[in-house]
Write a protein that holds these residues in place. Structure first.
Motif, PDB file in Angstrom:
ATOM      1  N   TYR A  37      30.981 -66.126  -3.468  1.00 14.78           N
ATOM      2  CA  TYR A  37      30.611 -66.802  -3.125  1.00 14.78           C
ATOM      3  C   TYR A  37      29.160 -67.446  -4.201  1.00 14.78           C
ATOM      4  CZ  TYR A  37      31.730 -67.446   1.767  1.00 14.78           C
ATOM      5  OH  TYR A  37      32.336 -66.984   2.728  1.00 14.78           O
ATOM      6  N   LEU A 101      24.504 -69.877   1.570  1.00 14.74           N
ATOM      7  CA  LEU A 101      24.428 -69.680   3.149  1.00 14.74           C
ATOM      8  C   LEU A 101      24.972 -70.686   4.132  1.00 14.74           C
ATOM      9  CD1 LEU A 101      21.129 -68.446   3.271  1.00 14.74           C
ATOM     10  CD2 LEU A 101      23.167 -67.322   3.717  1.00 14.74           C
ATOM     11  N   SER A 102      25.157 -71.939   3.971  1.00 13.68           N
ATOM     12  CA  SER A 102      25.676 -73.077   4.116  1.00 13.68           C
ATOM     13  C   SER A 102      27.093 -72.876   3.364  1.00 13.68           C
ATOM     14  CB  SER A 102      25.243 -74.199   4.380  1.00 13.68           C
ATOM     15  OG  SER A 102      25.118 -74.546   2.886  1.00 13.68           O
ATOM     16  N   MET A 104      28.486 -69.928   3.430  1.00 10.61           N
ATOM     17  CA  MET A 104      29.300 -69.242   4.354  1.00 10.61           C
ATOM     18  C   MET A 104      29.113 -69.084   5.478  1.00 10.61           C
ATOM     19  SD  MET A 104      26.359 -65.988   1.407  1.00 10.61           S
ATOM     20  CE  MET A 104      27.677 -64.519   2.428  1.00 10.61           C
ATOM     21  N   TYR A 105      28.072 -69.843   5.793  1.00 11.41           N
ATOM     22  CA  TYR A 105      27.517 -70.227   7.879  1.00 11.41           C
ATOM     23  C   TYR A 105      28.146 -71.167   7.456  1.00 11.41           C
ATOM     24  CZ  TYR A 105      26.560 -64.802   7.371  1.00 11.41           C
ATOM     25  OH  TYR A 105      26.055 -64.274   6.791  1.00 11.41           O
ATOM     26  N   PRO A 106      29.683 -71.814   7.421  1.00  9.02           N
ATOM     27  CA  PRO A 106      29.490 -73.479   7.704  1.00  9.02           C
ATOM     28  C   PRO A 106      28.780 -74.003   9.607  1.00  9.02           C
ATOM     29  CG  PRO A 106      31.455 -72.735   7.654  1.00  9.02           C
ATOM     30  CD  PRO A 106      30.561 -71.667   7.588  1.00  9.02           C
ATOM     31  N   GLN A 107      28.021 -75.047   9.461  1.00 11.24           N
ATOM     32  CA  GLN A 107      27.675 -75.448  11.101  1.00 11.24           C
ATOM     33  C   GLN A 107      26.915 -74.532  11.644  1.00 11.24           C
ATOM     34  OE1 GLN A 107      29.413 -78.770  12.142  1.00 11.24           O
ATOM     35  NE2 GLN A 107      30.623 -78.526   9.649  1.00 11.24           N
ATOM     36  N   SER A 108      26.637 -74.181  11.211  1.00  5.09           N
ATOM     37  CA  SER A 108      24.700 -72.532  11.233  1.00  5.09           C
ATOM     38  C   SER A 108      23.555 -73.959  10.877  1.00  5.09           C
ATOM     39  CB  SER A 108      25.497 -71.553  10.583  1.00  5.09           C
ATOM     40  OG  SER A 108      25.137 -72.296   9.219  1.00  5.09           O
ATOM     41  N   TRP A 110      22.255 -73.618   8.327  1.00  9.86           N
ATOM     42  CA  TRP A 110      21.830 -74.140   7.656  1.00  9.86           C
ATOM     43  C   TRP A 110      21.962 -74.913   6.623  1.00  9.86           C
ATOM     44  CZ3 TRP A 110      18.755 -70.380   5.187  1.00  9.86           C
ATOM     45  CH2 TRP A 110      18.369 -69.691   5.710  1.00  9.86           C
TER      46      TRP A 110
END
Lengths: 139, 130
Positions: A37, A101-102, A104-108, A110
């Protein structure tokens, strides 16, 4: 040197340091098997340099050194200048966090932060253009 | 500020606005993908900001603040710098809007523009009194 210029240059220096630190981490990533990442920081590295450092320094120095607009408003609309400063720096910081962070955590949340970052930076760019335009003139 | 600097800096400001707008669309597209084709605008985003904005701004400010000559013409052979400005922007548009040979042509035109600008500016890189 006007207060806004000092803020721009000091923030610019912070981004310069941060960008070069990211440069170290990016090179260290494959050598020390750091998280993959880390490589998501590459676009942040470039934008901290080109927008956070170079463009921000230009904006700050232009606010200081460009010909005065008028006796009443020598540096144009200072409120617009400060708004551009705030938008640019919050937008860039949002990108700094949002980009990795977007991934690492898609659709969040971020993803929204990235969109907000884009809106803030574009707003800052055009506000600067509008505000400095009248000061780019023959004496 | 001399007229040529006004033109160069105002052009660079327009490129800044356009370049950041395209960059904003690409960044927003990372958060919420609208169209994969937006990625095709990445080279234009880079071209507008690196050459249109930063390089041209530096050229415009250099023409303004580098020491002038004590006798007329104070800005020296300004025709060279004007030609450089025109060529630089034509070259930039060719690179942005062209494909294949036009891009090569654009790069050659930009190279010529920068070479002309360097030839123009060299004699002005001197102590203020001379």
């Amino acid at each position: 040197m006007p207060l806004l210029t000092r803020y721009h240059i000091k923030m610019g220096l912070m981004y310069f340091i941060l960008a070069l630190f990211m440069g170290v981490v990016l090179v260290a990533q494959p050598l020390f098997n750091l998280s993959p990442y880390v490589s998501t920081l590459r676009p942040v590295f470039f934008h901290f340099l080109v927008v956070g450092w170079v463009t921000q320094i230009i904006i700050g120095v232009a606010h200081w050194m460009f010909p005065k607009r008028s006796k009443e408003k020598p540096r144009g609309n200072v409120v617009i200048g400060w708004t551009a400063f705030v938008c640019l720096n919050i937008g860039l910081l949002f990108r700094g966090f949002g980009e990795p962070l977007s991934v690492m955590y898609p659709q969040s949340v971020w993803a929204w932060i990235l969109v907000l970052s884009a809106i803030l930076q574009v707003t800052a760019g055009w506000l600067f253009v509008i505000n400095i335009w009248g000061r780019v003139k023959e004496r | 500020m001399p007229k040529l600097s006004v033109y160069m800096i105002r052009f660079s400001l327009i490129y800044l606005g356009l370049g950041m707008t395209i960059g904003g669309l690409i960044l927003g597209n990372k958060g919420f993908p609208i169209s994969v084709s937006l990625w095709q605008w990445l080279p234009i985003h880079i071209e507008l900001l690196m050459f249109g904005w930063i390089m041209q701004l530096v050229m415009g400010v250099a023409f303004w603040i580098v020491p002038r000559f004590p006798t007329s013409p104070k800005y020296g052979r300004a025709g060279l710098a004007w030609t450089s400005f025109i060529l630089f922007n034509i070259g930039l548009w060719l690179v942005i809007f062209g494909q294949n040979w036009l891009v090569l042509g654009g790069r050659i035109v930009m190279f010529s523009a920068v070479a002309l600008f360097a030839i123009y500016l060299f004699p002005r890189i001197k102590p203020f009194a001379e």
